[in-house]
Write a protein that holds these residues in place. Structure first.
Motif, PDB file in Angstrom:
ATOM      1  N   PRO A 189      -6.570   2.102  -6.478  1.00  0.00           N
ATOM      2  CA  PRO A 189      -6.203   1.448  -7.734  1.00  0.00           C
ATOM      3  C   PRO A 189      -7.255   0.441  -8.195  1.00  0.00           C
ATOM      4  O   PRO A 189      -7.262   0.046  -9.357  1.00  0.00           O
ATOM      5  N   ALA A 190      -8.161   0.041  -7.305  1.00  0.00           N
ATOM      6  CA  ALA A 190      -9.227  -0.900  -7.676  1.00  0.00           C
ATOM      7  C   ALA A 190     -10.224  -0.248  -8.618  1.00  0.00           C
ATOM      8  O   ALA A 190     -10.946  -0.941  -9.334  1.00  0.00           O
ATOM      9  N   HIS A 191     -10.289   1.084  -8.642  1.00  0.00           N
ATOM     10  CA  HIS A 191     -11.191   1.802  -9.539  1.00  0.00           C
ATOM     11  C   HIS A 191     -10.603   1.989 -10.931  1.00  0.00           C
ATOM     12  O   HIS A 191     -11.298   2.435 -11.838  1.00  0.00           O
ATOM     13  N   ASP A 192      -9.334   1.681 -11.077  1.00  0.00           N
ATOM     14  CA  ASP A 192      -8.677   1.825 -12.368  1.00  0.00           C
ATOM     15  C   ASP A 192      -9.254   0.808 -13.361  1.00  0.00           C
ATOM     16  O   ASP A 192      -9.627  -0.308 -12.986  1.00  0.00           O
ATOM     17  N   ASP A 193      -9.325   1.204 -14.624  1.00  0.00           N
ATOM     18  CA  ASP A 193      -9.871   0.318 -15.657  1.00  0.00           C
ATOM     19  C   ASP A 193      -9.134  -1.012 -15.738  1.00  0.00           C
ATOM     20  O   ASP A 193      -9.750  -2.051 -15.973  1.00  0.00           O
ATOM     21  N   LEU A 194      -7.821  -1.004 -15.558  1.00  0.00           N
ATOM     22  CA  LEU A 194      -7.054  -2.251 -15.657  1.00  0.00           C
ATOM     23  C   LEU A 194      -7.525  -3.260 -14.605  1.00  0.00           C
ATOM     24  O   LEU A 194      -7.758  -4.432 -14.913  1.00  0.00           O
ATOM     25  N   ALA A 195      -7.684  -2.823 -13.366  1.00  0.00           N
ATOM     26  CA  ALA A 195      -8.130  -3.733 -12.297  1.00  0.00           C
ATOM     27  C   ALA A 195      -9.564  -4.201 -12.549  1.00  0.00           C
ATOM     28  O   ALA A 195      -9.870  -5.397 -12.426  1.00  0.00           O
ATOM     29  N   ARG A 196     -10.449  -3.271 -12.898  1.00  0.00           N
ATOM     30  CA  ARG A 196     -11.851  -3.631 -13.125  1.00  0.00           C
ATOM     31  C   ARG A 196     -12.015  -4.563 -14.312  1.00  0.00           C
ATOM     32  O   ARG A 196     -12.762  -5.538 -14.258  1.00  0.00           O
ATOM     33  N   LEU A 197     -11.286  -4.300 -15.410  1.00  0.00           N
ATOM     34  CA  LEU A 197     -11.385  -5.163 -16.579  1.00  0.00           C
ATOM     35  C   LEU A 197     -10.768  -6.535 -16.325  1.00  0.00           C
ATOM     36  O   LEU A 197     -11.253  -7.544 -16.848  1.00  0.00           O
ATOM     37  N   ILE A 256       0.883  -1.168   0.000  1.00  0.00           N
ATOM     38  CA  ILE A 256       0.000   0.000   0.000  1.00  0.00           C
ATOM     39  C   ILE A 256       0.917   1.215   0.000  1.00  0.00           C
ATOM     40  O   ILE A 256       1.727   1.352   0.919  1.00  0.00           O
ATOM     41  N   PRO A 257       0.906   2.077  -0.980  1.00  0.00           N
ATOM     42  CA  PRO A 257       0.016   2.063  -2.138  1.00  0.00           C
ATOM     43  C   PRO A 257       0.473   1.048  -3.181  1.00  0.00           C
ATOM     44  O   PRO A 257       1.655   0.755  -3.324  1.00  0.00           O
ATOM     45  N   ALA A 258      -0.516   0.547  -3.919  1.00  0.00           N
ATOM     46  CA  ALA A 258      -0.262  -0.402  -4.995  1.00  0.00           C
ATOM     47  C   ALA A 258      -0.624   0.252  -6.324  1.00  0.00           C
ATOM     48  O   ALA A 258      -1.478   1.140  -6.376  1.00  0.00           O
ATOM     49  N   SER A 259      -0.006  -0.222  -7.356  1.00  0.00           N
ATOM     50  CA  SER A 259      -0.336   0.281  -8.703  1.00  0.00           C
ATOM     51  C   SER A 259      -1.465  -0.579  -9.275  1.00  0.00           C
ATOM     52  O   SER A 259      -1.660  -1.720  -8.860  1.00  0.00           O
ATOM     53  N   PRO A 260      -2.196  -0.037 -10.241  1.00  0.00           N
ATOM     54  CA  PRO A 260      -3.220  -0.850 -10.905  1.00  0.00           C
ATOM     55  C   PRO A 260      -2.631  -2.124 -11.536  1.00  0.00           C
ATOM     56  O   PRO A 260      -3.271  -3.171 -11.540  1.00  0.00           O
ATOM     57  N   GLN A 261      -1.398  -2.040 -12.027  1.00  0.00           N
ATOM     58  CA  GLN A 261      -0.755  -3.211 -12.615  1.00  0.00           C
ATOM     59  C   GLN A 261      -0.519  -4.294 -11.557  1.00  0.00           C
ATOM     60  O   GLN A 261      -0.695  -5.480 -11.819  1.00  0.00           O
ATOM     61  N   GLN A 262      -0.098  -3.872 -10.360  1.00  0.00           N
ATOM     62  CA  GLN A 262       0.126  -4.833  -9.284  1.00  0.00           C
ATOM     63  C   GLN A 262      -1.195  -5.498  -8.876  1.00  0.00           C
ATOM     64  O   GLN A 262      -1.240  -6.710  -8.657  1.00  0.00           O
ATOM     65  N   ILE A 263      -2.263  -4.714  -8.814  1.00  0.00           N
ATOM     66  CA  ILE A 263      -3.581  -5.254  -8.464  1.00  0.00           C
ATOM     67  C   ILE A 263      -4.019  -6.264  -9.526  1.00  0.00           C
ATOM     68  O   ILE A 263      -4.496  -7.357  -9.202  1.00  0.00           O
ATOM     69  N   ALA A 264      -3.858  -5.916 -10.800  1.00  0.00           N
ATOM     70  CA  ALA A 264      -4.250  -6.818 -11.881  1.00  0.00           C
ATOM     71  C   ALA A 264      -3.439  -8.112 -11.832  1.00  0.00           C
ATOM     72  O   ALA A 264      -3.983  -9.209 -12.042  1.00  0.00           O
ATOM     73  N   LYS A 265      -2.154  -8.012 -11.542  1.00  0.00           N
ATOM     74  CA  LYS A 265      -1.299  -9.212 -11.432  1.00  0.00           C
ATOM     75  C   LYS A 265      -1.764 -10.085 -10.273  1.00  0.00           C
ATOM     76  O   LYS A 265      -1.840 -11.310 -10.409  1.00  0.00           O
TER      77      LYS A 265
END
Length: 191
Positions: A73-81, A31-40
Protein backbone atom coordinates in the motif's frame (compact mmCIF):
# COMPACT_ATOMS: atom_id res chain seq x y z
CA UNK A 1 18.37 -19.38 0.29
CA UNK A 2 17.11 -18.02 3.59
CA UNK A 3 20.69 -17.27 4.73
CA UNK A 4 21.31 -15.16 1.60
CA UNK A 5 17.95 -13.43 1.83
CA UNK A 6 18.71 -12.47 5.44
CA UNK A 7 22.17 -11.22 4.41
CA UNK A 8 20.60 -8.98 1.76
CA UNK A 9 19.41 -6.55 4.45
CA UNK A 10 21.77 -5.18 7.10
CA UNK A 11 20.96 -6.18 10.68
CA UNK A 12 20.58 -2.50 11.69
CA UNK A 13 18.02 -2.04 8.90
CA UNK A 14 16.12 -5.14 10.01
CA UNK A 15 16.13 -3.85 13.59
CA UNK A 16 14.90 -0.40 12.50
CA UNK A 17 12.17 -1.93 10.32
CA UNK A 18 11.00 -4.11 13.23
CA UNK A 19 10.72 -1.04 15.46
CA UNK A 20 8.94 0.90 12.73
CA UNK A 21 6.45 -1.89 12.14
CA UNK A 22 5.85 -2.23 15.89
CA UNK A 23 5.09 1.51 16.04
CA UNK A 24 2.60 1.21 13.18
CA UNK A 25 0.89 -1.79 14.78
CA UNK A 26 0.77 -0.08 18.21
CA UNK A 27 -0.91 2.92 16.54
CA UNK A 28 -3.64 0.53 15.39
CA UNK A 29 -2.34 -0.42 11.99
CA UNK A 30 -2.61 -3.90 10.59
CA UNK A 31 -1.10 -6.07 7.90
CA UNK A 32 -2.57 -5.95 5.32
CA UNK A 33 -3.30 -2.24 5.51
CA UNK A 34 -5.22 -0.09 3.08
CA UNK A 35 -3.67 2.96 1.42
CA UNK A 36 -6.15 5.08 3.40
CA UNK A 37 -4.92 3.60 6.69
CA UNK A 38 -1.30 4.28 5.68
CA UNK A 39 -2.15 7.88 4.75
CA UNK A 40 -3.96 8.39 8.08
CA UNK A 41 -0.95 7.01 9.98
CA UNK A 42 1.40 9.37 8.15
CA UNK A 43 -0.90 12.33 8.74
CA UNK A 44 -1.21 11.54 12.45
CA UNK A 45 2.58 11.74 12.89
CA UNK A 46 3.31 14.49 10.34
CA UNK A 47 4.02 17.12 12.96
CA UNK A 48 5.77 14.95 15.55
CA UNK A 49 8.12 12.77 13.48
CA UNK A 50 10.65 13.84 10.87
CA UNK A 51 9.90 13.16 7.24
CA UNK A 52 12.94 10.86 7.10
CA UNK A 53 11.49 8.78 9.93
CA UNK A 54 8.09 8.66 8.24
CA UNK A 55 9.69 7.61 4.94
CA UNK A 56 11.57 4.80 6.69
CA UNK A 57 8.40 3.69 8.48
CA UNK A 58 6.59 3.67 5.17
CA UNK A 59 9.35 1.48 3.69
CA UNK A 60 9.13 -0.89 6.67
CA UNK A 61 5.37 -1.20 6.31
CA UNK A 62 5.74 -1.84 2.60
CA UNK A 63 8.42 -4.45 3.23
CA UNK A 64 6.18 -6.23 5.76
CA UNK A 65 3.44 -6.40 3.14
CA UNK A 66 5.82 -7.78 0.51
CA UNK A 67 7.16 -10.46 2.88
CA UNK A 68 3.61 -11.50 3.77
CA UNK A 69 2.68 -11.68 0.07
CA UNK A 70 0.30 -8.70 0.10
CA UNK A 71 0.26 -5.77 -2.32
CA UNK A 72 2.33 -2.86 -1.05
CA UNK A 73 0.00 0.00 0.00
CA UNK A 74 3.03 2.32 0.32
CA UNK A 75 3.24 2.34 -3.50
CA UNK A 76 -0.30 3.64 -3.80
CA UNK A 77 -0.65 7.25 -4.95
CA UNK A 78 -2.54 8.22 -1.79
CA UNK A 79 0.33 7.14 0.50
CA UNK A 80 3.04 8.63 -1.73
CA UNK A 81 1.21 11.94 -2.17
CA UNK A 82 0.50 12.17 1.55
CA UNK A 83 4.20 11.79 2.32
CA UNK A 84 5.10 14.31 -0.39
CA UNK A 85 2.60 16.78 1.07
CA UNK A 86 4.05 16.27 4.55
CA UNK A 87 7.53 16.98 3.18
CA UNK A 88 6.30 20.22 1.58
CA UNK A 89 4.34 21.50 4.58
CA UNK A 90 6.07 20.04 7.63
CA UNK A 91 9.53 19.22 6.33
CA UNK A 92 12.52 20.79 7.98
CA UNK A 93 16.16 20.55 7.03
CA UNK A 94 18.25 17.84 8.62
CA UNK A 95 20.38 19.08 11.48
CA UNK A 96 24.02 18.75 10.65
CA UNK A 97 26.66 18.37 13.31
CA UNK A 98 29.76 20.48 12.94
CA UNK A 99 32.68 18.51 11.54
CA UNK A 100 35.71 17.70 13.65
CA UNK A 101 38.47 20.08 12.60
CA UNK A 102 42.20 19.41 12.49
CA UNK A 103 42.65 21.81 15.40
CA UNK A 104 40.10 19.91 17.49
CA UNK A 105 41.73 16.59 16.64
CA UNK A 106 45.20 17.85 17.60
CA UNK A 107 43.78 19.16 20.88
CA UNK A 108 42.24 15.75 21.60
CA UNK A 109 45.33 13.69 20.83
CA UNK A 110 47.61 16.10 22.70
CA UNK A 111 45.71 15.21 25.88
CA UNK A 112 46.60 11.53 25.49
CA UNK A 113 49.69 10.20 27.26
CA UNK A 114 51.85 7.15 26.48
CA UNK A 115 49.83 4.38 28.09
CA UNK A 116 49.03 1.43 25.83
CA UNK A 117 45.39 2.49 25.65
CA UNK A 118 46.26 6.10 24.79
CA UNK A 119 48.77 5.05 22.11
CA UNK A 120 46.05 2.87 20.57
CA UNK A 121 43.42 5.62 20.80
CA UNK A 122 45.79 8.14 19.20
CA UNK A 123 46.42 5.78 16.29
CA UNK A 124 42.69 5.10 15.84
CA UNK A 125 41.72 8.76 15.94
CA UNK A 126 44.47 9.92 13.57
CA UNK A 127 44.03 7.03 11.11
CA UNK A 128 40.25 7.43 11.13
CA UNK A 129 40.53 11.16 10.47
CA UNK A 130 43.26 10.90 7.81
CA UNK A 131 41.41 8.17 5.90
CA UNK A 132 37.90 9.55 6.50
CA UNK A 133 36.94 6.03 7.56
CA UNK A 134 33.55 5.01 8.82
CA UNK A 135 33.61 3.44 12.25
CA UNK A 136 32.91 -0.02 10.78
CA UNK A 137 35.75 0.38 8.25
CA UNK A 138 38.21 1.42 10.94
CA UNK A 139 37.47 -1.45 13.31
CA UNK A 140 37.65 -3.97 10.43
CA UNK A 141 41.28 -3.06 9.67
CA UNK A 142 43.94 -5.63 10.42
CA UNK A 143 47.66 -5.92 9.70
CA UNK A 144 47.00 -7.46 6.27
CA UNK A 145 44.94 -4.37 5.34
CA UNK A 146 47.90 -2.02 5.80
CA UNK A 147 50.86 -1.73 3.47
CA UNK A 148 53.81 0.56 4.15
CA UNK A 149 55.19 2.60 1.26
CA UNK A 150 57.81 5.39 1.07
CA UNK A 151 55.22 8.16 1.38
CA UNK A 152 53.16 6.55 4.17
CA UNK A 153 50.55 3.80 4.09
CA UNK A 154 48.14 2.19 1.65
CA UNK A 155 45.07 0.95 3.49
CA UNK A 156 42.77 -1.58 1.83
CA UNK A 157 39.12 -1.38 2.79
CA UNK A 158 37.68 -4.78 1.89
CA UNK A 159 34.02 -4.05 2.64
CA UNK A 160 32.05 -0.92 3.40
CA UNK A 161 28.51 0.30 3.81
CA UNK A 162 28.79 1.71 0.30
CA UNK A 163 30.58 -1.40 -1.04
CA UNK A 164 28.40 -4.36 -0.07
CA UNK A 165 29.74 -6.45 -2.97
CA UNK A 166 33.24 -6.23 -1.44
CA UNK A 167 35.04 -4.81 -4.47
CA UNK A 168 37.34 -3.02 -2.03
CA UNK A 169 39.23 0.21 -2.32
CA UNK A 170 42.67 1.50 -1.43
CA UNK A 171 43.27 4.68 0.52
CA UNK A 172 46.62 6.45 0.84
CA UNK A 173 47.57 7.82 4.24
CA UNK A 174 50.65 10.07 3.93
CA UNK A 175 53.18 10.97 6.58
CA UNK A 176 52.56 14.35 8.19
CA UNK A 177 54.63 16.68 10.32
CA UNK A 178 54.44 16.82 14.08
CA UNK A 179 52.97 14.61 16.75
CA UNK A 180 49.70 14.17 14.87
CA UNK A 181 51.14 11.94 12.14
CA UNK A 182 48.76 9.01 11.59
CA UNK A 183 51.50 6.79 10.11
CA UNK A 184 53.89 7.27 13.03
CA UNK A 185 51.04 6.88 15.52
CA UNK A 186 50.03 3.58 13.95
CA UNK A 187 53.65 2.42 13.95
CA UNK A 188 53.92 3.31 17.65
CA UNK A 189 50.79 1.28 18.37
CA UNK A 190 51.90 -1.77 16.37
CA UNK A 191 55.37 -1.61 17.98
Amino acid sequence: IQEFVIAAIASNTRRAYAGDLAHFLAWGGQIPASPQQIAKYLADYARTLSTATLARRLAAIGRAHAVAGFPNPAHDDLARLTLRGIRRTCGRPQQRVAALTTEHLIAIVSELDNSIRDVRDRALLLMGFAGAFRRSELVALDCESIEHCPSGLIVTIRKSKTDQEQRGRKIAIPYSRGAACPVRSLDAWTD
